[in-house]
Design a protein around this motif. Structure first.
Motif, PDB file in Angstrom:
ATOM      1  N   ILE A  18      -0.721  -4.748  12.118  1.00 15.81           N
ATOM      2  CA  ILE A  18      -0.718  -3.351  11.675  1.00 15.81           C
ATOM      3  C   ILE A  18      -2.112  -2.969  11.190  1.00 15.81           C
ATOM      4  O   ILE A  18      -2.655  -3.608  10.283  1.00 15.81           O
ATOM      5  CB  ILE A  18       0.323  -3.135  10.562  1.00 15.81           C
ATOM      6  N   ASP A  20       1.279  -0.951  14.933  1.00 18.70           N
ATOM      7  CA  ASP A  20       1.284   0.322  14.207  1.00 18.70           C
ATOM      8  C   ASP A  20      -0.084   0.514  13.558  1.00 18.70           C
ATOM      9  O   ASP A  20      -0.802  -0.459  13.313  1.00 18.70           O
ATOM     10  CB  ASP A  20       2.376   0.316  13.135  1.00 18.70           C
ATOM     11  N   TYR A  44       3.104   0.814   3.370  1.00 18.06           N
ATOM     12  CA  TYR A  44       4.061   0.412   4.415  1.00 18.06           C
ATOM     13  C   TYR A  44       5.356  -0.107   3.800  1.00 18.06           C
ATOM     14  O   TYR A  44       6.455   0.233   4.266  1.00 18.06           O
ATOM     15  CB  TYR A  44       3.418  -0.657   5.288  1.00 18.06           C
TER      16      TYR A  44
END
Length: 349
Positions: free
Chosen positions: A203, A254, A292
């Motif tokens: 990520i 992501d 997150y």
């Protein structure tokens, strides 16, 4: 990317000669942050490298692979400071002349760090793109240009961070959070991780004012940001690298962004657990984990944050502390109200 392309990056990473200058950095548990978030948070301490940043890995890998003729002709690069120090140290160790173009806004600590390692500093332009353009002009005089992130050898060198993480944490690893500027670090980590352990999420975390990878992924191609915020100067890049984007669009799960105030709160979090001071770009991954975890309500996972650098002017620390208070104040106030309410109830009994 094809499995063959990922295999090539993995092979280049395994062969990268980084340990001629870099160290294997610890993967350190952050107990206070882990308890607050309800997840196990591990910090990959790249701030402990000889140049206080992961950048030495890619810089040394690139310079070590130059031909004798390229070494004799010298190198030139552009950087806000961390890559610059890596190139300067690598060049000194390999006996190569190095010209480093830095923006005039580069922190004095980083400029002095380059000079102390033997690099010839040229201050040019108010930002990284202007410094980069000047470096490319100087490269026409016979110098070999050493890209700060957009080069397969540099990417492979940065990938050694992932190689160490997978060896240090062979089991029970859910996601790796990676700070993103031009994309060299996340490309190297993502290529290596997705080749060997594709179930682990990679990520990216960008500053809100320099989200060039997020913008590129949303647009389906590389874009140039109209404006770049330099608060986190280590990642103040207007366009993600071409090689980097090719890896990221296939291998990154992501990309999220965080505010400058969130970065300052993350600097404080890292300090509380390690007693070390991180620069804003170095704290991106921790800030990203916090956001997150809150957004996805994660519990009980093992999350790695790349603590990527600690090259920051001392004079900025006061501003960081004030910004951190601004972010955490609502939470602190709520806790205080709860404690006071509890005390009032007990006193009434």
């Amino acid at each position: 990317m094809t499995p063959e392309q990922l295999a090539l990056y993995a092979k280049k990473t395994l062969a990268a000669p980084v340990y001629e200058v870099a160290i294997q950095t610890p993967l350190q548990h952050a107990p206070a942050l882990s308890e607050r978030l309800g997840n196990r948070v591990l910090l990959k301490r790249e701030d402990l490298q000889p140049t206080f940043s992961f950048k030495i890995r890619g810089a040394y890998t690139k310079l070590a692979l130059l031909s004798p003729a390229e070494r004799a002709g010298g190198v030139v690069t552009a950087s806000a400071g961390n890559h610059a120090q890596g190139v300067a140290l690598a060049a000194r160790m390999l006996g190569i002349e190095a010209i480093i173009v830095m923006p005039t806004t580069a922190p004095a600590l980083k400029v002095e760090g380059v000079r102390s390692r033997g690099g010839q500093v040229v201050l040019h332009g108010a930002n990284f793109p202007q410094a980069l353009a000047h470096a490319l002009t100087l490269a026409r005089n016979g110098y070999t240009f050493v890209a700060p992130f957009d080069d397969p050898d540099v990417i492979a060198g940065q990938g050694t961070v992932a190689m160490e993480i997978l060896r240090q944490q062979p089991d029970d690893l859910d996601a790796i959070f990676v700070p993103v500027g031009g994309g060299g670090l996340i490309a190297g980590i993502a290529a290596y991780v997705k080749y060997l352990r594709p179930q682990i999420k990679v990520i990216g975390v960008e500053a809100e004012g320099s989200n060039c990878l997020q913008a590129a992924l949303q647009a389906g191609g590389r874009v140039v940001l109209a404006q770049v915020d330099s608060f986190a100067e280590g990642v103040a890049v207007a366009q993600v690298g071409a090689h980097c984007f090719e890896v990221c669009r296939h291998c990154v799960d992501d990309v999220i962004t965080v505010s400058n105030d969130e970065l300052c709160a993350a600097i404080r979090d890292i300090y509380n657990d390690t007693r070390s001071i991180t620069e804003p770009s170095g704290a991106l991954a921790v800030a990203g984990i916090k956001r997150y975890v809150n957004q996805h309500r994660l519990q009980g996972q093992t999350l790695v944050a790349i603590d990527s650098g600690a090259n920051v002017n001392f004079e900025r620390l006061g501003d960081f502390a004030l910004r951190a208070e601004r972010v955490e104040m609502p939470v602190a106030a709520a806790l205080l109200d709860t404690d006071q309410h509890r005390a009032n109830r007990l006193g009434a009994r």
